[in-house]
Design a protein around this motif. Structure first.
Motif, PDB file in Angstrom:
ATOM      1  N   LYS A 105      25.145   3.013  15.450  1.00 48.97           N
ATOM      2  CA  LYS A 105      26.130   3.774  16.231  1.00 48.97           C
ATOM      3  C   LYS A 105      26.507   5.001  15.417  1.00 48.97           C
ATOM      4  N   LEU A 106      26.700   6.127  16.105  1.00 45.20           N
ATOM      5  CA  LEU A 106      27.049   7.357  15.380  1.00 45.20           C
ATOM      6  C   LEU A 106      28.388   7.202  14.662  1.00 45.20           C
ATOM      7  N   GLN A 107      28.463   7.733  13.459  1.00 41.78           N
ATOM      8  CA  GLN A 107      29.714   7.744  12.694  1.00 41.78           C
ATOM      9  C   GLN A 107      30.669   8.771  13.323  1.00 41.78           C
ATOM     10  N   PRO A 108      31.969   8.640  13.066  1.00 43.85           N
ATOM     11  CA  PRO A 108      32.897   9.650  13.607  1.00 43.85           C
ATOM     12  C   PRO A 108      32.447  11.075  13.255  1.00 43.85           C
ATOM     13  N   TRP A 109      32.512  11.970  14.252  1.00 46.59           N
ATOM     14  CA  TRP A 109      32.195  13.406  14.140  1.00 46.59           C
ATOM     15  C   TRP A 109      30.710  13.707  13.948  1.00 46.59           C
ATOM     16  N   VAL A 110      29.891  12.678  14.033  1.00 51.29           N
ATOM     17  CA  VAL A 110      28.441  12.922  14.110  1.00 51.29           C
ATOM     18  C   VAL A 110      28.113  12.831  15.599  1.00 51.29           C
ATOM     19  N   ALA A 111      27.276  13.771  16.090  1.00 50.61           N
ATOM     20  CA  ALA A 111      27.158  13.947  17.551  1.00 50.61           C
ATOM     21  C   ALA A 111      25.736  13.735  18.050  1.00 50.61           C
ATOM     22  N   ALA A 112      25.633  13.686  19.388  1.00 47.84           N
ATOM     23  CA  ALA A 112      24.311  13.597  20.028  1.00 47.84           C
ATOM     24  C   ALA A 112      23.432  14.766  19.584  1.00 47.84           C
TER      25      ALA A 112
ATOM     26  N   PRO B 295      32.214  18.528  10.003  1.00 46.48           N
ATOM     27  CA  PRO B 295      33.338  18.000  10.794  1.00 46.48           C
ATOM     28  C   PRO B 295      33.857  16.654  10.285  1.00 46.48           C
ATOM     29  N   ARG B 296      33.078  15.994   9.444  1.00 45.02           N
ATOM     30  CA  ARG B 296      33.567  14.705   8.937  1.00 45.02           C
ATOM     31  C   ARG B 296      34.812  14.884   8.070  1.00 45.02           C
ATOM     32  N   THR B 297      35.070  16.145   7.652  1.00 48.80           N
ATOM     33  CA  THR B 297      36.295  16.395   6.886  1.00 48.80           C
ATOM     34  C   THR B 297      37.542  16.215   7.766  1.00 48.80           C
TER      35      THR B 297
ATOM     36  N   LEU C 220      22.997   8.918  10.398  1.00 47.97           N
ATOM     37  CA  LEU C 220      22.878  10.372  10.613  1.00 47.97           C
ATOM     38  C   LEU C 220      24.113  11.108  10.103  1.00 47.97           C
ATOM     39  N   GLU C 221      23.902  12.386   9.768  1.00 45.32           N
ATOM     40  CA  GLU C 221      25.035  13.236   9.361  1.00 45.32           C
ATOM     41  C   GLU C 221      24.968  14.525  10.186  1.00 45.32           C
ATOM     42  N   PRO C 222      26.026  15.323  10.214  1.00 45.54           N
ATOM     43  CA  PRO C 222      25.986  16.581  10.975  1.00 45.54           C
ATOM     44  C   PRO C 222      24.869  17.493  10.463  1.00 45.54           C
ATOM     45  N   LEU C 223      24.126  18.072  11.412  1.00 43.75           N
ATOM     46  CA  LEU C 223      22.957  18.884  11.070  1.00 43.75           C
ATOM     47  C   LEU C 223      23.082  20.266  11.707  1.00 43.75           C
TER      48      LEU C 223
ATOM     49  N   VAL D 210      24.288  24.052  16.223  1.00 47.25           N
ATOM     50  CA  VAL D 210      25.100  22.951  15.694  1.00 47.25           C
ATOM     51  C   VAL D 210      25.776  22.193  16.843  1.00 47.25           C
ATOM     52  N   SER D 211      26.428  21.104  16.501  1.00 46.61           N
ATOM     53  CA  SER D 211      27.186  20.332  17.495  1.00 46.61           C
ATOM     54  C   SER D 211      28.499  21.044  17.815  1.00 46.61           C
ATOM     55  N   PRO D 212      29.126  20.711  18.946  1.00 43.28           N
ATOM     56  CA  PRO D 212      30.442  21.302  19.255  1.00 43.28           C
ATOM     57  C   PRO D 212      31.472  20.974  18.170  1.00 43.28           C
ATOM     58  N   GLU D 213      31.351  19.800  17.579  1.00 43.81           N
ATOM     59  CA  GLU D 213      32.303  19.396  16.540  1.00 43.81           C
ATOM     60  C   GLU D 213      32.188  20.317  15.314  1.00 43.81           C
ATOM     61  N   THR D 214      30.941  20.564  14.872  1.00 42.31           N
ATOM     62  CA  THR D 214      30.728  21.457  13.714  1.00 42.31           C
ATOM     63  C   THR D 214      31.173  22.873  14.075  1.00 42.31           C
TER      64      THR D 214
END
Ligand code: F3S
Length: 643
Positions: A164-171, A412-414, A265-268, A395-399
Motif C-alpha cells: 500500500k502506498l505510504q502517506p504522500w506517495v501517489a499514483a 511531500p513526506r515532510t 515507493l517514494e515520491p518521484l 511530479v505528483s500533485p502532492e509534490t
C-alpha cells in the motif's frame, strides 16, 4: 489455459484475425472520443465517408484543447464540431465542461467496452476496466462509421502490485516507477495489465492516473480490473448500471511480469526532457523552482484537487513561484466550489484556470526562459511548454503543491501524517454542458456550420510505381510528434487548415524544411529510432503528406504515428541494417523501384542511394490490409474503394 483481462475483452470484440500475438486483429469499437485539436479533421473525414449517423454505442466530441479564443479560428472549429455532432448522432461536450479523459471516465466509460479516441491518452479509460486506445482521427472516423479498428494483437505485461502506498506517495509515483523501469519504449506492442492485492488499495482516479501515463511507455493501452472500487465509483457517478465485475483468470499466462511493492515507493519526478528520466524527489530536494502547474488529464481529479487544497490550506504560495491550477472537469470545479476547497486555493494565491488542457498543450502559462516548472502532467518534451529552454519536471500533485509553498523541490513526506481524503459517496452530477445529438428524424434539417478556417484535408494519390525523391530531412532518435507538428496557442487554431499549419512542420528542427519540401515537390524523410513518439496527432502525418513526403525511412517507429503515416498513404520503412542510416545525407537522392511489387512480395525492399551510388535494404513491416491501404493512397481512399 486462463485468459488475461486484455484477452477476454479483445476476444469478445474480435471481428477479424486470430488472437495470435504479433498478428493483426480487427476489433469492434463500442465507444469513440475526439478532442477538438484532432476532432475537426476527424469529423471532416467522417463526413467524407458519407455515413449519415454514427454506428457506435456512444461517441463523444470534447472541446478541451483549443479553448483560447484569440481569433475566430477556434470558435469556428467548435461551432463546426457542435453542428456535426448534432447532425450525426454524437454527444458534444462544450468548452468548459472539462478534459476529455477526465469527463469520459466520469460520465461515459463502461468496464469491458472498447474505446478509441483521437488522443494518445485515451488509455485513461483503462482505469475503469476498458480497453481504451489512442488512435489517429481517421481511425476514429472509420470506427464511428461502423468500421473495424485494427491493432497488432498485443503481448500482455502483468504489473503485480503488492502493499500500500505510504502517506504522500501517489499514483503518479507508481507510473513514474514503471516508466523508470521500462522506459518510453518499454510498452511498445504491449498492454500493461495491473493485478495483485495492491490494486484494491487504489481508487479509480488513481488507477486512471496510472493508465493515462501508460501512453508514455508507448504501450497499446493499460488496464485495471473492474472490481468493488470501480462499482463504488460508478455508483457515486449515478451510473451503477454500467458496472460489470471483470478480472483476469487466476491461471492467466502473461508475457512479462513486473513486481512493484507499493509500500516501498517514494515520491518521484521525471526530469527534462523525457518522462522516463526519473529521479527521486529527495535527490532533487532544495532545487529552486519558478512555476507549478497542477491539472491535465493525468492529475486533475477531485481526489487530486482535494489533496492539493489540504496542503495549501491557510498557507501562501512562495513569492517566487507562479502556481496555476486547472481542475479537470466542470464536475470537479463545481464540487471544489461547493465544498470550500476552491476558496482555499484562491486564498493561498493559486491562479485558477478553466477546466481544460491549458498549459499541458502550450495554451498559456509557458514558464520563463530557462524556468524550472513542476507539472502534474504526463509529458515534458522539449519546447512543449511553449518555452524552448523551459525545464519541465513531472511530479505528483502532492509534490507540486508542497513545492509551490516552499519555492524549492520538496518531498511531500515532510508533511508528516497522511490526510484522510477519500472520494465522496455521491459526485455532483449536472450534464448540462453535454449536448445530446438531435433525433434521427430531425437530422436532415440540421446545417453543418463551417467558417473560413475549415479547409479540406489533403487527399493522397494511389502509390506510384517508383518513388524517386530527395531526402528532404534527416533527423536523429526519439523525434516526437511535437517536433514534427508542434502545438501551442499560435499553431493549434490551424488544425483544420493543413496548408497553413504545414508552415510549422518540423520548424523546431529545421526552419527551412517547409520551403525545401514544397520546392522539391516530393521527398523522403530519414530518421533514427522511436520516430513519431508522443501524441496521436495525425497532423504529424497530414502536414508531411501536404508537403509531398512519400516515404519515411527510420530505425524504428512509434505505433500510432506509423499507423497515421499509413492512413495518410505515406510509406513507413525501417532500415534492415541500422548502420545504413549513417551513410545517408540530407538531399541525397533515394530511389525505390517497383515499390508496390516489392511490398507485395515480402518484407525486404531495395532502396538505391543514387547520389552516393549504393543500394541498401529496408523493411516494410506491414499487414495485408496496410499494404492495400498504401496501394490505395491511404485509409480514406481504401475505405471508399471497399464500401
Ligand atoms: Fe489534454 Fe494534455 Fe491530456 S493536452 S488530453 S491534458 S495530455
Amino acid at each position: 489455459m486462463g485468459q488475461t483481462l486484455t484477452e477476454k475483452i479483445l476476444s469478445a470484440h474480435l471481428v477479424e484475425g486470430e488472437m495470435v500475438k504479433g498478428s493483426e486483429i480487427g476489433i469492434r469499437i463500442d465507444q469513440t472520443l475526439t478532442q477538438d485539436a484532432t476532432g475537426t479533421m476527424a469529423y471532416l473525414e467522417f463526413e467524407a465517408m458519407g455515413v449519415p449517423r454514427v454506428k457506435t454505442e456512444r461517441s463523444v466530441a470534447y472541446i478541451d484543447h483549443n479553448t483560447l479564443q484569440n481569433g475566430f479560428e477556434n470558435a469556428d472549429d467548435h461551432r463546426f464540431i457542435g453542428s456535426v455532432c448534432k447532425k450525426h448522432g454524437i454527444y458534444f461536450s462544450r468548452p468548459g465542461n472539462g478534459i476529455c479523459h477526465q469527463v469520459h471516465l466520469e460520465r461515459f466509460g463502461i468496464p469491458g467496452k472498447t474505446l478509441i479516441g483521437s488522443d494518445s491518452h485515451t488509455p485513461t479509460g483503462g482505469g475503469i476496466g476498458m480497453i481504451a486506445i489512442g488512435a489517429g482521427g481517421m481511425d476514429v472516423a472509420v470506427a464511428m462509421g461502423g468500421g473495424t479498428y485494427y491493432i497488432t494483437c498485443p503481448k500482455v505485461v502483468k504489473v503485480n502490485l503488492t502493499g500500500k502506498l505510504q502517506p504522500w506517495v501517489a499514483a503518479k509515483d507508481v507510473i513514474l516507477e514503471v516508466l523508470k523501469r521500462l522506459s518510453v519504449k518499454g510498452g511498445v506492442g504491449k498492454v500493461i495489465e495491473y493485478c495483485g492485492e495492491g490494486v484494491k488499495t487504489l481508487s479509480v482516479p488513481e488507477r486512471a492516473t496510472i493508465t493515462n501515463m501508460g501512453a508514455e511507455l508507448g504501450a497499446t493501452t493499460s488496464i485495471f480490473p473492474s472490481d468493488e472500487i470501480t462499482h463504488e465509483f460508478l455508483k457515486a457517478q449515478g451510473r451503477e448500471d454500467a458496472y460489470t465485475p471483470l478480472c483476469a483468470d487466476a491461471d492467466a499466462v502473461y508475457d512479462e511480469e513486473v513486481n512493484i511493492d507499493l509500500s516501498k515507493l517514494e515520491p518521484l519526478a521525471a526530469c527534462p526532457h523525457s518522462p522516463d528520466n526519473v529521479k527521486s524527489v529527495s535527490e532533487l530536494s532544495g532545487m529552486k523552482i519558478d512555476q507549478v502547474c497542477i491539472g491535465s488529464c493525468t492529475n486533475s481529479s477531485l481526489l487530486d484537487m482535494m489533496k492539493v487544497a489540504h496542503i495549501l490550506k491557510g498557507k501562501t504560495v512562495n513569492p517566487d513561484v507562479s502556481l496555476a491550477i486547472a481542475p479537470g472537469s466542470k464536475q470537479v470545479l463545481n464540487m471544489l466550489a461547493n465544498n470550500g476547497a476552491l476558496a482555499i486555493m484562491i486564498d493561498a494565491g493559486a491562479r485558477i484556470l478553466e477546466s481544460a488542457c491549458g498549459p499541458c498543450i502550450g495554451m498559456g502559462q509557458s514558464p520563463n526562459s530557462k524556468g524550472i516548472s513542476l507539472r502534474t502532467f504526463n509529458r515534458n518534451f522539449e519546447g512543449r511548454s511553449g518555452t524552448k529552454d523551459g525545464q519541465i519536471y513531472l511530479v505528483s500533485p502532492e509534490t507540486a503543491a508542497i513545492s509551490a509553498l516552499t519555492g524549492v523541490f520538496t518531498d511531500p513526506r515532510t508533511l508528516g501524517d497522511a490526510a484522510d481524503i477519500t472520494l465522496p459517496e455521491k459526485f455532483t452530477i449536472n450534464d448540462n454542458m453535454i449536448v445530446p445529438p438531435a433525433d434521427e428524424k430531425d437530422m436532415d434539417s440540421i446545417e453543418v456550420l463551417r467558417g473560413p478556417n475549415i479547409k479540406p484535408f489533403p487527399v493522397s494519390e494511389p502509390l506510384a510505381e517508383t518513388i524517386d525523391a530527395k531526402c528532404s530531412l534527416k533527423v536523429g532518435d526519439n523525434i516526437t510528434t511535437d517536433h514534427i507538428m508542434p502545438a501551442g496557442a499560435k499553431i493549434l487554431p490551424l488544425r483544420s487548415n493543413i496548408p497553413k499549419i504545414s508552415e510549422f512542420c518540423f520548424a523546431v528542427c529545421d526552419e527551412k524544411f517547409h520551403d525545401r519540401a514544397l520546392e522539391l515537390g516530393k521527398s523522403i524523410i530519414v530518421g533514427g529510432s522511436n520516430y513519431g513518439q508522443g501524441s496521436s496527432r495525425e497532423h504529424a502525418a497530414l502536414a508531411p503528406l501536404y508537403l509531398g513526403v512519400k516515404a519515411v525511412i527510420v530505425k524504428s517507429f512509434a505505433r500510432i504515428h506509423m499507423a497515421n503515416l499509413i492512413n495518410a498513404g505515406i510509406v513507413p520503412l525501417t532500415f534492415a541494417n541500422e548502420s545504413d542510416y549513417d551513410k545517408i545525407d540530407q538531399m541525397d537522392e533515394l530511389k525505390i523501384e517497383n515499390i508496390g511489387k516489392q511490398i507485395a512480395n515480402g518484407k525486404v525492399i531495395k532502396v538505391t542511394n543514387v547520389t552516393k551510388g549504393f543500394d541498401f535494404e529496408v523493411n516494410a513491416d506491414l499487414s495485408d490490409r496496410q499494404k492495400e491501404m498504401l496501394y490505395a493512397g491511404g485509409l480514406l481512399n481504401y475505405t471508399k474503394q471497399n464500401s
